[in-house]
Scaffold this motif. Sequence first.
Motif, PDB file in Angstrom:
ATOM      1  N   PHE A   1       8.608   4.483 -27.966  1.00  0.00           N
ATOM      2  CA  PHE A   1       8.589   4.381 -26.513  1.00  0.00           C
ATOM      3  C   PHE A   1       7.311   4.939 -25.891  1.00  0.00           C
ATOM      4  CE2 PHE A   1      13.288   4.715 -27.344  1.00  0.00           C
ATOM      5  CZ  PHE A   1      13.550   3.368 -27.116  1.00  0.00           C
ATOM      6  N   ASN A   2       6.400   5.451 -26.732  1.00  0.00           N
ATOM      7  CA  ASN A   2       5.150   5.997 -26.200  1.00  0.00           C
ATOM      8  C   ASN A   2       4.373   4.921 -25.444  1.00  0.00           C
ATOM      9  OD1 ASN A   2       5.745   8.430 -27.326  1.00  0.00           O
ATOM     10  ND2 ASN A   2       4.357   8.243 -29.073  1.00  0.00           N
ATOM     11  N   GLY A   3       3.926   5.287 -24.253  1.00  0.00           N
ATOM     12  CA  GLY A   3       3.141   4.364 -23.448  1.00  0.00           C
ATOM     13  C   GLY A   3       3.965   3.371 -22.657  1.00  0.00           C
ATOM     14  N   LYS A   4       5.279   3.404 -22.813  1.00  0.00           N
ATOM     15  CA  LYS A   4       6.141   2.485 -22.071  1.00  0.00           C
ATOM     16  C   LYS A   4       6.724   3.198 -20.859  1.00  0.00           C
ATOM     17  CE  LYS A   4       7.280  -0.324 -26.099  1.00  0.00           C
ATOM     18  NZ  LYS A   4       8.351  -0.866 -26.971  1.00  0.00           N
ATOM     19  N   SER A   5       6.952   2.433 -19.832  1.00  0.00           N
ATOM     20  CA  SER A   5       7.412   3.012 -18.566  1.00  0.00           C
ATOM     21  C   SER A   5       8.933   2.995 -18.476  1.00  0.00           C
ATOM     22  CB  SER A   5       6.827   2.219 -17.396  1.00  0.00           C
ATOM     23  OG  SER A   5       7.312   2.710 -16.178  1.00  0.00           O
ATOM     24  N   PHE A   6       9.498   4.183 -18.216  1.00  0.00           N
ATOM     25  CA  PHE A   6      10.936   4.312 -18.050  1.00  0.00           C
ATOM     26  C   PHE A   6      11.249   4.894 -16.682  1.00  0.00           C
ATOM     27  CE2 PHE A   6      11.055   3.639 -22.544  1.00  0.00           C
ATOM     28  CZ  PHE A   6      12.339   3.198 -22.830  1.00  0.00           C
ATOM     29  N   THR A   7      12.340   4.423 -16.094  1.00  0.00           N
ATOM     30  CA  THR A   7      12.804   4.942 -14.810  1.00  0.00           C
ATOM     31  C   THR A   7      14.026   5.826 -15.027  1.00  0.00           C
ATOM     32  OG1 THR A   7      12.041   2.966 -13.639  1.00  0.00           O
ATOM     33  CG2 THR A   7      13.715   4.315 -12.543  1.00  0.00           C
ATOM     34  N   LEU A   8      14.039   7.008 -14.414  1.00  0.00           N
ATOM     35  CA  LEU A   8      15.189   7.893 -14.507  1.00  0.00           C
ATOM     36  C   LEU A   8      16.277   7.378 -13.562  1.00  0.00           C
ATOM     37  CD1 LEU A   8      16.468  10.545 -15.572  1.00  0.00           C
ATOM     38  CD2 LEU A   8      15.457  11.682 -13.566  1.00  0.00           C
ATOM     39  N   LEU A   9      17.393   6.932 -14.139  1.00  0.00           N
ATOM     40  CA  LEU A   9      18.505   6.445 -13.310  1.00  0.00           C
ATOM     41  C   LEU A   9      19.331   7.596 -12.771  1.00  0.00           C
ATOM     42  CD1 LEU A   9      20.216   3.268 -14.814  1.00  0.00           C
ATOM     43  CD2 LEU A   9      18.787   3.467 -12.791  1.00  0.00           C
ATOM     44  N   THR A  10      19.595   8.572 -13.625  1.00  0.00           N
ATOM     45  CA  THR A  10      20.377   9.723 -13.169  1.00  0.00           C
ATOM     46  C   THR A  10      20.173  10.897 -14.106  1.00  0.00           C
ATOM     47  OG1 THR A  10      22.581  10.449 -12.420  1.00  0.00           O
ATOM     48  CG2 THR A  10      22.501   9.203 -14.468  1.00  0.00           C
ATOM     49  N   SER A  11      20.360  12.077 -13.563  1.00  0.00           N
ATOM     50  CA  SER A  11      20.398  13.318 -14.333  1.00  0.00           C
ATOM     51  C   SER A  11      21.651  14.078 -13.917  1.00  0.00           C
ATOM     52  CB  SER A  11      19.165  14.179 -14.063  1.00  0.00           C
ATOM     53  OG  SER A  11      19.347  15.503 -14.545  1.00  0.00           O
ATOM     54  N   THR A  12      22.133  14.909 -14.797  1.00  0.00           N
ATOM     55  CA  THR A  12      23.307  15.713 -14.471  1.00  0.00           C
ATOM     56  C   THR A  12      22.954  16.889 -13.570  1.00  0.00           C
ATOM     57  OG1 THR A  12      22.998  16.914 -16.550  1.00  0.00           O
ATOM     58  CG2 THR A  12      24.559  15.085 -16.559  1.00  0.00           C
ATOM     59  N   TYR A  13      21.678  17.112 -13.359  1.00  0.00           N
ATOM     60  CA  TYR A  13      21.196  18.124 -12.414  1.00  0.00           C
ATOM     61  C   TYR A  13      20.648  17.425 -11.176  1.00  0.00           C
ATOM     62  CZ  TYR A  13      21.245  22.185 -15.609  1.00  0.00           C
ATOM     63  OH  TYR A  13      21.607  23.234 -16.442  1.00  0.00           O
ATOM     64  N   SER A  14      20.722  18.100 -10.044  1.00  0.00           N
ATOM     65  CA  SER A  14      20.036  17.602  -8.849  1.00  0.00           C
ATOM     66  C   SER A  14      18.614  18.162  -8.865  1.00  0.00           C
ATOM     67  CB  SER A  14      20.763  18.057  -7.582  1.00  0.00           C
ATOM     68  OG  SER A  14      20.859  19.474  -7.535  1.00  0.00           O
ATOM     69  N   GLY A  15      17.685  17.456  -8.269  1.00  0.00           N
ATOM     70  CA  GLY A  15      16.291  17.914  -8.261  1.00  0.00           C
ATOM     71  C   GLY A  15      15.581  17.500  -9.536  1.00  0.00           C
ATOM     72  N   ASP A  16      14.277  17.357  -9.437  1.00  0.00           N
ATOM     73  CA  ASP A  16      13.481  16.912 -10.571  1.00  0.00           C
ATOM     74  C   ASP A  16      13.298  18.041 -11.582  1.00  0.00           C
ATOM     75  OD1 ASP A  16      13.183  14.437  -9.429  1.00  0.00           O
ATOM     76  OD2 ASP A  16      11.318  14.975  -8.400  1.00  0.00           O
ATOM     77  N   GLY A  17      13.521  17.736 -12.820  1.00  0.00           N
ATOM     78  CA  GLY A  17      13.229  18.691 -13.880  1.00  0.00           C
ATOM     79  C   GLY A  17      11.880  18.370 -14.503  1.00  0.00           C
ATOM     80  N   LYS A  18      11.473  19.167 -15.436  1.00  0.00           N
ATOM     81  CA  LYS A  18      10.215  18.909 -16.142  1.00  0.00           C
ATOM     82  C   LYS A  18      10.419  17.738 -17.094  1.00  0.00           C
ATOM     83  CE  LYS A  18       8.950  23.805 -15.945  1.00  0.00           C
ATOM     84  NZ  LYS A  18       8.662  25.035 -16.734  1.00  0.00           N
ATOM     85  N   PRO A  19       9.477  16.792 -17.145  1.00  0.00           N
ATOM     86  CA  PRO A  19       9.658  15.584 -17.965  1.00  0.00           C
ATOM     87  C   PRO A  19       9.994  15.864 -19.419  1.00  0.00           C
ATOM     88  CG  PRO A  19       7.759  15.355 -16.521  1.00  0.00           C
ATOM     89  CD  PRO A  19       8.223  16.768 -16.373  1.00  0.00           C
TER      90      PRO A  19
END
Length: 577
Positions: A545-563
């Motif tokens: 998956f290196n170099g491919k673009s992924f979209t975060l659909l959901t996380s179990t936490y609110s707010g952005d975490g570190k990638p």
Amino acid sequence: MESQKGKWWKKAVVYQVYPASFKDSNGDGTGDIPGITSKLDYLHSLGIDVLWICPMYESPQIDLGYDISNFEDIHRPYGTLQDMQDLIDGCHERSMRIIIDLVINHTSELHQWFQESKASKDNDKRDWYIWRQAKYDDQGIRKPPNNWRSIFGGSAWTWDEATEEYYLHLFTPKQPDLNWENEAARRAIYASSMEFWLKRGVDGFRIDAVNMYSKPPSHPDAPITNPSMEFQWAETLYCNGPRMHEFLSEMNEVMSSYGEIMTVGELPHTPDRSEVLSYVSAAKKQMNMVFQFDVVCIGYGKDPKFDVVPHDWRLSELKKAVENTQGLIMGTDAWTTSFLENHDQGRSISRFASDKPENRVQAGKMLALMNATLSGTLFVYQGQEIGMVNMPQSWGIEEYKDIESKNFYEEVVKTSKGDSKALEKAKRGLQYLARDHARVPMCWDSSPQGGFSTSTDTWMRVHDLYDQINVADQEKDQSSVLSFWKTALKLRKEWASLLIYGDFELFDLEDEHCFVYAKRSDCNVALVVLNFTKKERDWKAPKEFNGKSFTLLTSTYSGDGKPGELRPYEGRLYVQV
């Protein structure tokens, strides 16, 4: 698989209800059918498509409803036939379907069929159950026909003084096994337990102990695997017997005249994938799907299951188990299931994550994300959607009501002669794995008794955390386990080609901290990342998956975490379009 995507039961979310513990409508301390009906709008708003009702039949409740004395009537504390019809109609009015438990390996000893069967050796129904003559040892002491051990302990045979023969019961002595070799018995089973309810509008069945109906006619002794025990486990003999597939094909033929009926079988002791496929291949026309036990049996002791150190398992074991059940549908015409809880299991947060106050909400959401992103029909057990956890360790042994728990503890008392260390270990095993944990009443709000009942004398004690883990409070909290389940179920349906039908691919089996897998369809890829620890963990996307673009659909936490860093018990769902 692709050709059958239109089957309604494949994309369904199923919610399992244990009637005694769901909602008490009349204040007698026991849940009932009108109580279930009163919560249909709640289930519909959650995103539930199918309601599964555990046994609600007339029963003396020795095995809490799995000992049925009349398939055609209702256990009176639960209600009436009219109440059940109202529930069936209420589901259909909300565009929901309903399935019920089909328990037909055995009946209660109080069933009229068994009462006739044991009346005399020449009764017309004598052969509807499995009767055998005694054996005698060298000293002339009477012994059971073989050394099979009951699932709940002790011999699988009970002596009947009146007719001087033994009858077989794979479960308790109060649950005699039906003789499926007798065609008249089979036809009566189909008419009374299946067609009676199909005519009233049920949409299918969860089939109990579905691979136990055909026993080898000679009933040979089981191999001695535990020399310290008089009776031995015999599941290799009484499971997957010689006529099982014939019987299931016959059952399916009966059901087929009632339309597209959903069937899901309980399939224990069947580790071989080819054997599982023989039950659920669409071409075979036997069952739509089965429950395999690879996942929920992780952490069990070998003999008995409660002889265990809690949490003494590895994440790699869970990964292998998930991979096995998911792989069932890849390149086949079969279908699978996704589930972490049911009426026979401890709560998943307590077993597979952490139920400590600082962890349990995030752990519940992380497990929800895993459950909802696995292919197959999704099953949710009552209370799972609010993150209910096991009974507190402080509760005494008297709070354990299930016959399996009580039999185990009594056996330890007997064999250890009351040794305090042995009893303490037995209690720890029960606190981790007992079926009782799933039967603690559902908590609806923070009022006394958790809103389950107005009675202070409930059939089973309400959880101490009712004021912290309940539906009403979580419906108002966007960061709750319940709110996340709603999000996860919505995403599951929006991305059905990936999350319901997609192929599963596991990465980094040996990582004992994080569980990373992909879901693939013809056009899209999803990546699921789960941290199974209470610590922050670094993670990297798989190399492909290196170099491919992924979209975060959901996380179990609110707010952005570190990638590249997962927070404690965090789960994330990414998609590449």
